[in-house]
Write a protein that holds these residues in place. Structure first.
Motif, PDB file in Angstrom:
ATOM      1  N   LEU A  25       0.815  -1.209   0.000  1.00  0.00           N
ATOM      2  CA  LEU A  25       0.000   0.000   0.000  1.00  0.00           C
ATOM      3  C   LEU A  25       0.851   1.263   0.000  1.00  0.00           C
ATOM      4  N   ASP A  26       2.009   1.203   0.649  1.00  0.00           N
ATOM      5  CA  ASP A  26       2.841   2.406   0.722  1.00  0.00           C
ATOM      6  C   ASP A  26       4.309   2.110   0.442  1.00  0.00           C
ATOM      7  N   ASN A  27       4.576   1.026  -0.280  1.00  0.00           N
ATOM      8  CA  ASN A  27       5.966   0.643  -0.528  1.00  0.00           C
ATOM      9  C   ASN A  27       6.110   0.078  -1.933  1.00  0.00           C
ATOM     10  N   ILE A  28       6.372   0.942  -2.891  1.00  0.00           N
ATOM     11  CA  ILE A  28       6.568   0.522  -4.278  1.00  0.00           C
ATOM     12  C   ILE A  28       7.891   1.106  -4.762  1.00  0.00           C
ATOM     13  N   SER A  29       8.788   0.242  -5.214  1.00  0.00           N
ATOM     14  CA  SER A  29      10.107   0.681  -5.679  1.00  0.00           C
ATOM     15  C   SER A  29      10.312   0.295  -7.132  1.00  0.00           C
ATOM     16  N   THR A  30      11.082   1.112  -7.833  1.00  0.00           N
ATOM     17  CA  THR A  30      11.353   0.875  -9.250  1.00  0.00           C
ATOM     18  C   THR A  30      12.852   0.795  -9.489  1.00  0.00           C
ATOM     19  N   PHE A  31      13.297  -0.278 -10.129  1.00  0.00           N
ATOM     20  CA  PHE A  31      14.699  -0.445 -10.482  1.00  0.00           C
ATOM     21  C   PHE A  31      14.784  -1.058 -11.876  1.00  0.00           C
ATOM     22  N   ARG A  32      15.768  -0.623 -12.643  1.00  0.00           N
ATOM     23  CA  ARG A  32      15.986  -1.202 -13.961  1.00  0.00           C
ATOM     24  C   ARG A  32      16.540  -2.613 -13.804  1.00  0.00           C
ATOM     25  N   LYS A  33      15.963  -3.570 -14.522  1.00  0.00           N
ATOM     26  CA  LYS A  33      16.377  -4.961 -14.440  1.00  0.00           C
ATOM     27  C   LYS A  33      17.053  -5.448 -15.715  1.00  0.00           C
ATOM     28  N   MET A  34      17.262  -4.542 -16.649  1.00  0.00           N
ATOM     29  CA  MET A  34      17.892  -4.884 -17.929  1.00  0.00           C
ATOM     30  C   MET A  34      19.210  -4.124 -18.071  1.00  0.00           C
ATOM     31  N   THR A  35      20.262  -4.864 -18.437  1.00  0.00           N
ATOM     32  CA  THR A  35      21.587  -4.272 -18.648  1.00  0.00           C
ATOM     33  C   THR A  35      22.099  -4.687 -20.018  1.00  0.00           C
ATOM     34  N   ILE A  36      22.739  -3.753 -20.717  1.00  0.00           N
ATOM     35  CA  ILE A  36      23.241  -4.029 -22.061  1.00  0.00           C
ATOM     36  C   ILE A  36      24.731  -3.694 -22.127  1.00  0.00           C
ATOM     37  N   TRP A  37      25.512  -4.636 -22.662  1.00  0.00           N
ATOM     38  CA  TRP A  37      26.923  -4.395 -22.964  1.00  0.00           C
ATOM     39  C   TRP A  37      27.087  -4.430 -24.478  1.00  0.00           C
ATOM     40  N   GLU A  38      27.824  -3.481 -24.998  1.00  0.00           N
ATOM     41  CA  GLU A  38      27.923  -3.349 -26.453  1.00  0.00           C
ATOM     42  C   GLU A  38      29.336  -2.994 -26.882  1.00  0.00           C
ATOM     43  N   GLU A  39      29.810  -3.670 -27.917  1.00  0.00           N
ATOM     44  CA  GLU A  39      31.009  -3.271 -28.643  1.00  0.00           C
ATOM     45  C   GLU A  39      30.599  -3.252 -30.112  1.00  0.00           C
ATOM     46  N   PRO A  40      30.226  -2.074 -30.638  1.00  0.00           N
ATOM     47  CA  PRO A  40      29.652  -2.004 -31.988  1.00  0.00           C
ATOM     48  C   PRO A  40      30.500  -2.723 -33.024  1.00  0.00           C
ATOM     49  N   GLY A  41      29.815  -3.540 -33.829  1.00  0.00           N
ATOM     50  CA  GLY A  41      30.490  -4.286 -34.875  1.00  0.00           C
ATOM     51  C   GLY A  41      31.097  -5.594 -34.413  1.00  0.00           C
ATOM     52  N   GLU A  42      31.072  -5.852 -33.070  1.00  0.00           N
ATOM     53  CA  GLU A  42      31.735  -7.052 -32.565  1.00  0.00           C
ATOM     54  C   GLU A  42      30.853  -7.887 -31.642  1.00  0.00           C
ATOM     55  N   ARG A  43      30.069  -7.222 -30.756  1.00  0.00           N
ATOM     56  CA  ARG A  43      29.210  -7.975 -29.850  1.00  0.00           C
ATOM     57  C   ARG A  43      28.151  -7.097 -29.214  1.00  0.00           C
ATOM     58  N   LEU A  44      27.054  -7.734 -28.867  1.00  0.00           N
ATOM     59  CA  LEU A  44      25.958  -7.089 -28.129  1.00  0.00           C
ATOM     60  C   LEU A  44      25.394  -8.129 -27.163  1.00  0.00           C
ATOM     61  N   ILE A  45      25.365  -7.808 -25.875  1.00  0.00           N
ATOM     62  CA  ILE A  45      24.913  -8.747 -24.853  1.00  0.00           C
ATOM     63  C   ILE A  45      23.895  -8.048 -23.957  1.00  0.00           C
TER      64      ILE A  45
END
Length: 245
Positions: A25-45
């Motif tokens: 009722l009075d306790n709602i929290s928001t956190f990002r749960k998605m993380t991205i690692w990128e090396e353009p042209g070589e990898r995306l995770i």
């Protein structure tokens, strides 16, 4: 609670996660749960996490720190030669964090547990998608199991099972996932908007369309209302039950 989905399509990979970690009722929290690692042209995770927040944040922080360290000092996602080996690194890190927390803190079988979805592509290999368990073992998505869910999975699964098509466009995949997330948040208060999404196109080796969808987003509201109306119309169109035998 959490709800995250990683999906394989012919076109690439689709990821979506909610952002709610506590509900009351009075306790709602928001956190990002998605993380991205990128090396353009070589990898995306891309990594999504469900479970104990301290555990998932520690895992992401360790992976991030090690990705910036010399490869000969610590195993790094940015130096992994394949997605399989990247999944192994993430699994080892998760097991390490859970073991460290259990040794120094409160003892309970599931207190520090977390489950992860890892997906992406490293040059020289195809896009791959993995589900990583707290014990440090993992499985890979394939034609028989083309998507993974973590967190509060049961409410949003039926629409995915019925409507998933590997040939669908990214736009249709977004619509499908939003219906799945809408069904989940309506059934469980511990899952909530906003929703983060990322769409990765095969062989692009770079971050694709990504963003955050708020509860008040006009398109999401139209999806929610339209899906509810369509379900009621479908129910009304079915023959009535008869007590006459």
């Amino acid at each position: 609670m959490t709800y995250c989905v990683g999906m394989m399509l012919d076109r690439g990979l689709v990821f979506m996660s909610d952002t709610r970690t506590n509900a009351g009722l009075d306790n709602i929290s928001t956190f990002r749960k998605m993380t991205i690692w990128e090396e353009p042209g070589e990898r995306l995770i891309t990594l999504m996490a469900a479970g104990n927040l301290a555990t998932t944040q520690a895992v992401v922080s360790l992976l991030d720190e090690r990705s910036k360290s010399p490869a000969d000092r610590q195993p790094s996602l940015m130096a992994a030669p394949s997605m399989f080996q990247a999944a192994g690194m993430v699994a080892d890190t998760l097991r390490e964090v859970i073991a460290n927390h259990a040794e120094t803190g409160q003892r309970a079988d599931s207190t520090f547990n977390a489950t992860l979805i890892l997906g992406g592509q490293i040059k020289g290999g195809p896009p791959r998608l993995f589900l990583i368990y707290p014990e440090g073992n993992f499985i890979e998505a394939g034609t028989d199991t083309p998507f993974f869910q973590i967190g509060e999975t049961k409410y949003g699964r039926p629409i995915l099972v019925r409507a998933y098509d590997p040939e669908m466009r990214f736009e249709d995949a977004m619509k499908l996932l939003l219906v799945s997330f809408d069904s989940t948040l309506k059934a469980n208060l511990t899952v909530g908007a906003p929703f983060d999404f990322h769409l990765y196109e095969t062989d692009s080796f770079k971050t694709g369309p990504r963003g955050r969808i708020e509860l008040e987003d006009p398109y999401f509201r139209s999806i929610s209302q339209g899906w509810g109306d369509a379900l009621k119309e479908a129910l009304d169109s079915l023959p009535a039950f008869s007590f006459d035998g």
